[in-house]
Design an enzyme around this catalytic site. Structure first.
Site, PDB file in Angstrom:
ATOM      1  N   ARG A 234       0.848  -1.188   0.000  1.00  0.00           N
ATOM      2  CA  ARG A 234       0.000   0.000   0.000  1.00  0.00           C
ATOM      3  C   ARG A 234       0.884   1.238   0.000  1.00  0.00           C
ATOM      4  O   ARG A 234       1.920   1.283   0.654  1.00  0.00           O
ATOM      5  CB  ARG A 234      -0.927   0.012   1.227  1.00  0.00           C
ATOM      6  CG  ARG A 234      -2.067  -0.994   1.145  1.00  0.00           C
ATOM      7  CD  ARG A 234      -3.079  -0.600   0.076  1.00  0.00           C
ATOM      8  NE  ARG A 234      -4.178  -1.555  -0.064  1.00  0.00           N
ATOM      9  CZ  ARG A 234      -4.210  -2.537  -0.936  1.00  0.00           C
ATOM     10  NH1 ARG A 234      -3.174  -2.725  -1.739  1.00  0.00           N
ATOM     11  NH2 ARG A 234      -5.254  -3.346  -1.015  1.00  0.00           N
ATOM     12  N   ASP A 258       5.182  -0.150  -6.759  1.00  0.00           N
ATOM     13  CA  ASP A 258       3.990  -0.492  -7.543  1.00  0.00           C
ATOM     14  C   ASP A 258       2.779   0.258  -7.011  1.00  0.00           C
ATOM     15  O   ASP A 258       1.709   0.192  -7.601  1.00  0.00           O
ATOM     16  CB  ASP A 258       3.737  -2.002  -7.495  1.00  0.00           C
ATOM     17  CG  ASP A 258       2.603  -2.440  -8.410  1.00  0.00           C
ATOM     18  OD1 ASP A 258       2.613  -2.040  -9.592  1.00  0.00           O
ATOM     19  OD2 ASP A 258       1.692  -3.157  -7.940  1.00  0.00           O
ATOM     20  N   GLU A 263      -2.008   7.807  -5.313  1.00  0.00           N
ATOM     21  CA  GLU A 263      -2.155   7.199  -6.640  1.00  0.00           C
ATOM     22  C   GLU A 263      -3.556   7.296  -7.227  1.00  0.00           C
ATOM     23  O   GLU A 263      -3.746   7.082  -8.426  1.00  0.00           O
ATOM     24  CB  GLU A 263      -1.759   5.721  -6.581  1.00  0.00           C
ATOM     25  CG  GLU A 263      -2.730   4.841  -5.817  1.00  0.00           C
ATOM     26  CD  GLU A 263      -2.281   3.388  -5.739  1.00  0.00           C
ATOM     27  OE1 GLU A 263      -3.111   2.518  -6.031  1.00  0.00           O
ATOM     28  OE2 GLU A 263      -1.119   3.127  -5.386  1.00  0.00           O
ATOM     29  N   HIS A 295       0.315  -0.048  -9.920  1.00  0.00           N
ATOM     30  CA  HIS A 295      -0.460  -0.983  -9.100  1.00  0.00           C
ATOM     31  C   HIS A 295      -0.882  -2.209  -9.923  1.00  0.00           C
ATOM     32  O   HIS A 295      -2.051  -2.606  -9.930  1.00  0.00           O
ATOM     33  CB  HIS A 295      -1.696  -0.294  -8.520  1.00  0.00           C
ATOM     34  CG  HIS A 295      -2.147  -0.863  -7.215  1.00  0.00           C
ATOM     35  ND1 HIS A 295      -2.640  -0.099  -6.190  1.00  0.00           N
ATOM     36  CD2 HIS A 295      -2.188  -2.143  -6.751  1.00  0.00           C
ATOM     37  CE1 HIS A 295      -2.967  -0.871  -5.167  1.00  0.00           C
ATOM     38  NE2 HIS A 295      -2.701  -2.122  -5.483  1.00  0.00           N
ATOM     39  N   GLN A 296       0.105  -2.802 -10.571  1.00  0.00           N
ATOM     40  CA  GLN A 296      -0.190  -3.896 -11.494  1.00  0.00           C
ATOM     41  C   GLN A 296       0.336  -5.249 -11.033  1.00  0.00           C
ATOM     42  O   GLN A 296       0.224  -6.243 -11.762  1.00  0.00           O
ATOM     43  CB  GLN A 296       0.406  -3.574 -12.872  1.00  0.00           C
ATOM     44  CG  GLN A 296       1.930  -3.653 -12.946  1.00  0.00           C
ATOM     45  CD  GLN A 296       2.473  -3.402 -14.328  1.00  0.00           C
ATOM     46  OE1 GLN A 296       2.577  -2.268 -14.759  1.00  0.00           O
ATOM     47  NE2 GLN A 296       2.842  -4.470 -15.018  1.00  0.00           N
ATOM     48  N   PHE A 298      -0.760  -7.428  -9.147  1.00  0.00           N
ATOM     49  CA  PHE A 298      -1.787  -8.483  -9.112  1.00  0.00           C
ATOM     50  C   PHE A 298      -2.230  -8.933 -10.498  1.00  0.00           C
ATOM     51  O   PHE A 298      -2.903  -9.957 -10.634  1.00  0.00           O
ATOM     52  CB  PHE A 298      -3.031  -7.944  -8.374  1.00  0.00           C
ATOM     53  CG  PHE A 298      -3.891  -7.046  -9.231  1.00  0.00           C
ATOM     54  CD1 PHE A 298      -5.013  -7.546  -9.884  1.00  0.00           C
ATOM     55  CD2 PHE A 298      -3.559  -5.719  -9.433  1.00  0.00           C
ATOM     56  CE1 PHE A 298      -5.798  -6.726 -10.696  1.00  0.00           C
ATOM     57  CE2 PHE A 298      -4.334  -4.889 -10.231  1.00  0.00           C
ATOM     58  CZ  PHE A 298      -5.458  -5.396 -10.864  1.00  0.00           C
TER      59      PHE A 298
END
Length: 344
Positions: A234, A258, A263, A295-296, A298
């Site tokens: 986070r 990430d 964001e 934030h990729q 996952f």
């Protein structure tokens, strides 16, 4: 059962509609995020399905309750964007506690290797016909010490990968899993010792009041000179201004992010032809030793399939008045209140 999806992209709609053949639910997809301004769109629905950027505040919760919405389904693991104190048992909340620990763990290692061996820089150079090795020197991962903060499912997969490189792994968690430590070959230690000994530090803890800005000027000062910091957890685990100062002073050798604490406005959107007004993000992007992704971690086919299946299973459980396996609740006692997942 009518479901309103917020903050959706084409890939969300594609996979949810494909999987819905087995559930026979009624879907409506909105590109906009769920906020106090857009909550009106949820009127007439039984369930709202939200993502990490949606703002489920008290105002939003009050409106959802008034509209008769029965459940908030998070298609992600994190739930720090929901005001649980405002729920007061009026709506159910479910999440996806584990969609693919392999996806995030593998991406984390990818960030480590990219920063260490300057793969991103080499790629750009060779496209300009520059085949020089100057500035591309890295180090062997073998025998380096990696400090892992938070030892959940993702971290345990990451540790297995790192042990394959021959890394020494130390870890910190408020709840120590000594059985896993023994089987996977890592050791628990204090945060101060982890900061002191680690060549690489990777963050895998949830965002709570206790972990907010865990990485700050004080904790960075305890780290090795030239430490690599990776954050696929986070954004607010790191105080970004303090990180920038440490990068300028070369206390931090490199950083893989990430996630970013501010964001929400930028990640998942195309700003290639727009001006970014966030000076802090712009400053971070200017460092050659900082790798930022949107934030990729996952984002694999396997993870999306698991997210979709788990989310639809939860909605189906509500539809059929069954126990919500992945329900999140606010538990209070004499020591205070905490959010708990019934399946954790």
């Amino acid at each position: 059962m009518k479901v309103a999806f917020f903050d959706t992209k084409p890939y969300d709609q594609q996979i949810f509609e494909a999987m819905n053949k087995e559930y026979n639910l009624e879907f409506t997809f909105y590109e906009s995020r769920l906020t106090a301004r857009s909550v009106l769109l949820a009127k007439g629905f039984d369930v709202v399905c939200v993502f990490v950027r949606d703002e489920v505040t008290k105002i939003v919760i009050d409106q959802l309750a008034e509209y008769g919405v029965k459940m908030i389904a998070l298609r992600c693991a994190g739930y720090n964007n929901i005001d649980f104190a405002a729920l007061n048992n009026r709506l159910k909340v479910v999440n996806v506690p584990a969609y693919s620990p392999y996806a995030v763990a593998e991406f984390t290692v990818g960030m480590m290797l990219t920063l260490n061996r300057k793969i991103h820089k080499a790629y750009n150079r060779t496209r300009d016909m520059n085949f020089s090795l100057n500035g591309l020197l890295g180090f062997d991962m073998h025998n380096k010490t990696v400090g892992i903060i938070g030892t959940g499912k993702i971290a345990k997969v990451l540790i297995q990968i790192l042990k394959g490189f021959g890394c020494q792994v130390i870890a910190y968690d408020i709840v120590e899993d000594e059985k896993s430590a023994a089987s996977l070959g890592y050791q628990y230690t204090t945060l101060d010792e982890l900061y002191k000994k680690s060549d690489i530090i990777s963050l895998h803890c949830p965002l709570t009041k206790e972990t907010e800005y865990l990485i700050n000027e004080d904790t960075i000062s305890k780290m090795k000179d030239g430490v690599m910091i990776i954050n696929t957890g986070r954004g607010k685990l790191i105080h970004t201004i303090d990180l920038i100062e440490a990068l300028k002073e070369k206390k931090v050798g490199s950083a893989g992010l990430d996630v970013y604490e501010e964001e929400e406005e930028y990640f998942y959107e195309d700003y290639s032809e727009r001006v970014i007004t966030d000076d802090v993000l712009t400053r971070l992007l200017g460092f050659p030793n900082v790798l930022i992704t949107s934030h990729q971690a996952f984002f694999t086919k396997d993870a999306l399939l698991n997210i979709t299946t788990t989310t639809l299973d939860s909605i189906n459980q509500l539809k059929n008045n069954k126990t919500l396996i992945n329900e999140i609740t606010l538990k209070c006692d004499t020591t205070g209140c905490s959010v708990k997942n019934t399946n954790s």
